[in-house]
Design a protein around this motif. Structure first.
Motif, PDB file in Angstrom:
ATOM      1  N   LYS A   1     -58.065  56.449 -11.927  1.00 60.53           N
ATOM      2  CA  LYS A   1     -57.745  56.795 -13.204  1.00 60.53           C
ATOM      3  C   LYS A   1     -56.458  55.103 -12.935  1.00 60.53           C
ATOM      4  O   LYS A   1     -56.756  53.958 -14.152  1.00 60.53           O
ATOM      5  CB  LYS A   1     -56.492  57.499 -13.673  1.00 60.53           C
ATOM      6  CG  LYS A   1     -55.472  57.056 -14.773  1.00 60.53           C
ATOM      7  CD  LYS A   1     -55.054  58.601 -14.683  1.00 60.53           C
ATOM      8  CE  LYS A   1     -54.075  58.131 -16.433  1.00 60.53           C
ATOM      9  NZ  LYS A   1     -52.831  59.320 -16.763  1.00 60.53           N
TER      10      LYS A   1
ATOM     11  N   GLU B   1     -57.258  51.409 -15.581  1.00 59.99           N
ATOM     12  CA  GLU B   1     -55.719  51.242 -16.462  1.00 59.99           C
ATOM     13  C   GLU B   1     -55.360  49.903 -15.963  1.00 59.99           C
ATOM     14  O   GLU B   1     -55.177  48.688 -16.998  1.00 59.99           O
ATOM     15  CB  GLU B   1     -55.368  52.315 -16.157  1.00 59.99           C
ATOM     16  CG  GLU B   1     -54.927  53.645 -17.059  1.00 59.99           C
ATOM     17  CD  GLU B   1     -54.120  54.038 -17.224  1.00 59.99           C
ATOM     18  OE1 GLU B   1     -53.609  54.177 -16.185  1.00 59.99           O
ATOM     19  OE2 GLU B   1     -54.131  55.215 -17.230  1.00 59.99           O
ATOM     20  N   ASN B   2     -56.230  49.129 -14.649  1.00 59.98           N
ATOM     21  CA  ASN B   2     -55.209  47.901 -14.485  1.00 59.98           C
ATOM     22  C   ASN B   2     -56.710  46.698 -14.288  1.00 59.98           C
ATOM     23  O   ASN B   2     -55.800  46.018 -13.850  1.00 59.98           O
ATOM     24  CB  ASN B   2     -54.321  48.478 -13.111  1.00 59.98           C
ATOM     25  CG  ASN B   2     -52.965  49.210 -13.621  1.00 59.98           C
ATOM     26  OD1 ASN B   2     -52.323  48.771 -14.293  1.00 59.98           O
ATOM     27  ND2 ASN B   2     -53.316  50.616 -13.040  1.00 59.98           N
ATOM     28  N   ASP B   3     -57.437  47.491 -14.655  1.00 59.11           N
ATOM     29  CA  ASP B   3     -58.995  45.755 -14.230  1.00 59.11           C
ATOM     30  C   ASP B   3     -57.738  45.977 -12.910  1.00 59.11           C
ATOM     31  O   ASP B   3     -58.531  44.272 -12.532  1.00 59.11           O
ATOM     32  CB  ASP B   3     -58.483  45.362 -15.122  1.00 59.11           C
ATOM     33  CG  ASP B   3     -59.857  44.657 -15.119  1.00 59.11           C
ATOM     34  OD1 ASP B   3     -60.696  44.749 -14.358  1.00 59.11           O
ATOM     35  OD2 ASP B   3     -60.208  42.947 -16.111  1.00 59.11           O
TER      36      ASP B   3
ATOM     37  N   ALA C   1     -55.184  48.948 -24.600  1.00 56.82           N
ATOM     38  CA  ALA C   1     -54.022  50.253 -24.391  1.00 56.82           C
ATOM     39  C   ALA C   1     -53.426  50.216 -24.244  1.00 56.82           C
ATOM     40  O   ALA C   1     -52.748  51.956 -24.420  1.00 56.82           O
ATOM     41  CB  ALA C   1     -53.913  49.738 -22.348  1.00 56.82           C
TER      42      ALA C   1
ATOM     43  N   THR D   1     -54.269  51.851 -28.369  1.00 63.28           N
ATOM     44  CA  THR D   1     -54.816  53.084 -28.035  1.00 63.28           C
ATOM     45  C   THR D   1     -53.611  53.490 -28.131  1.00 63.28           C
ATOM     46  O   THR D   1     -53.562  55.127 -28.294  1.00 63.28           O
ATOM     47  CB  THR D   1     -55.508  53.095 -26.686  1.00 63.28           C
ATOM     48  OG1 THR D   1     -56.823  52.456 -27.186  1.00 63.28           O
ATOM     49  CG2 THR D   1     -55.719  54.728 -26.400  1.00 63.28           C
ATOM     50  N   THR D   2     -52.160  53.472 -26.837  1.00 63.21           N
ATOM     51  CA  THR D   2     -50.899  54.268 -26.656  1.00 63.21           C
ATOM     52  C   THR D   2     -50.560  54.921 -28.180  1.00 63.21           C
ATOM     53  O   THR D   2     -49.815  55.800 -28.189  1.00 63.21           O
ATOM     54  CB  THR D   2     -50.339  53.594 -25.689  1.00 63.21           C
ATOM     55  OG1 THR D   2     -50.824  53.654 -24.518  1.00 63.21           O
ATOM     56  CG2 THR D   2     -49.200  54.328 -25.521  1.00 63.21           C
TER      57      THR D   2
END
Length: 411
Positions: free
Chosen positions: A134, A138-140, A402, A405-406
């Motif tokens: 995850k 999420e952090n590329d 991100a 989306t949040t």
């Protein structure tokens, strides 16, 4: 330099960008830099896959070697230090697939398969595989340098520590809240018990007041009866005194009456009358004495009753029945006294309870940690932008997506 060497160099340069003599491909430095980065990424993935397979074989070899021979085997057979071997075996355990391959091994997950060996090794600080994957997504992480990755991992650890501290604080607040609630409930029971005791004392005081009032009324009735008896005794004594005085006077007159000498019968009659009058005088005297005794007894009884009545009246203010206003005042006074005894503590408890909102406290701590992490991300992006503007733009796009989306999830 032979033509074969030149041709081989050209082919290596075209295919891999390395080896052979310098050849002008006609590409710009920017294009060459992009190709170099691609080759580095491909090489890093190849190194990771190779490291997984090396770790797999090291793990198997160690299980088959005699105890105490592992260090010598590493030195003499594969030229690895114990720490290098340990890292390779860890990478195999965490990332390796079940399928063994002599060449071209691969990670168990496509997400991990895009990492370099150094990135994969750094990510082992996240023990849970799902959490690790995850974090990568999420952090590329694929486009991060090892230094940037370590900074991101450090920021994550700090955020988790703050979250854990916030949870501990929230748990402590919840426990303190429960303790305060229990204490307040205990205090309420104490107040209730005190008020009940005050009611009992008031009821008992009222009962005693009623009994005292009844005794007072009875004593007053007794004193009145004795007063009436005394009045009657005085009347009787006065009547007896008057009758005695009248009879005594008549007797004296009868005795002093001149005797008549004419006949003996008259004298005999006078003597009989004197005897009769003397008897009446004696009876009147007895009646007078009895009336006097009765009067004295009545006076003594009345005096005793009046004294007892005075004693009851003296006690009256202490035992008299309370009025409704006095009862209300007594209850209010008891409540105020109890409140005054615990006012400061109650205020302190209420103040703590007003602050004891564990969910809000946790949210604030996490939000503060997120702000700090976001500031660090911005600083890292500025450093990346200074070295690679395109990469910084891609990272910003990922972060923006991100965040969007949040925000959508929060609405």
């Amino acid at each position: 330099m032979s033509e074969m060497e030149v041709t081989e160099g050209r082919l290596l340069s075209q295919d891999f960008g390395v080896g052979g003599p310098p050849v002008d491909s006609g590409k710009t430095p920017d294009i060459l830099a992009a190709e170099i980065r691609t080759i580095k990424s491909q090489t890093g993935r190849m190194v990771l896959n190779a490291s997984i397979e090396v770790g797999r074989r090291l793990t198997e070899a160690k299980s088959k070697l005699p105890h105490g021979s592992w260090g010598e085997y590493l030195r003499n057979e594969v030229d690895y230090s114990p720490s290098q071997a340990q890292n390779l075996m860890r990478v195999f355990r965490e990332y390796g697939s079940d399928q063994q391959s002599l060449f071209g091994g691969e990670a168990k997950s496509q997400t991990f398969g895009r990492l370099t060996f150094s990135q994969a090794l750094s990510l082992l600080v996240i023990p849970d595989e799902d959490e690790r994957e995850k974090f990568v997504l999420e952090n590329d992480v694929e486009h991060m340098s090892v230094r940037e990755l370590n900074e991101a991992l450090k920021a994550r650890d700090e955020a988790e520590e703050k979250a854990a501290a916030a949870e501990d604080e929230a748990r402590g607040l919840r426990q303190e809240t429960e303790r305060l609630r229990e204490e307040l409930a205990d205090q309420a029971q104490v107040y209730k018990a005190k008020l009940t005791a005050a009611d009992v004392e008031t009821t008992e005081a009222n009962r005693k007041a009623r009994e005292a009032q009844e005794a007072l009324d009875k004593q007053r009735e007794k004193a009145q009866r004795l007063q009436d008896a005394l009045s009657e005794a005085n009347t009787s004594a006065q009547a007896a005194e008057g009758e005695h005085a009248r009879l005594t006077q008549e007797l004296e007159e009868l005795r002093n009456r001149p005797a008549e000498a004419d006949t003996a019968a008259v004298e005999a009659a006078r003597q009989a009358a004197i005897a009769e009058m003397t008897e009446k005088v004696d009876k009147a005297k007895d009646a007078k004495e009895k009336a006097e005794e009765k009067r004295k007894a009545a006076e003594e009884s009345l005096e005793a009753a009046q004294k007892e009545l005075a004693d009851l009246k003296a006690k009256g203010p202490e035992v008299r029945e309370l009025t409704q206003e006095e009862k209300d005042a007594l209850t209010a006074e008891a409540v105020e006294r109890i409140k005054a005894e615990n006012a400061e503590r109650m205020q302190a408890l209420e103040k703590q309870l007003s602050k004891a909102d564990p969910d809000t406290t946790t949210l604030m701590v996490l939000f503060k940690g997120w702000q700090e992490t976001y500031a660090k991300m911005q600083e890292t992006l500025r450093r990346i932008e200074a070295a690679d503007r395109d990469k910084a733009q891609r990272l910003r796009g990922g972060i923006r997506k991100a965040l969007e989306t949040t925000l959508e999830q929060m609405t």
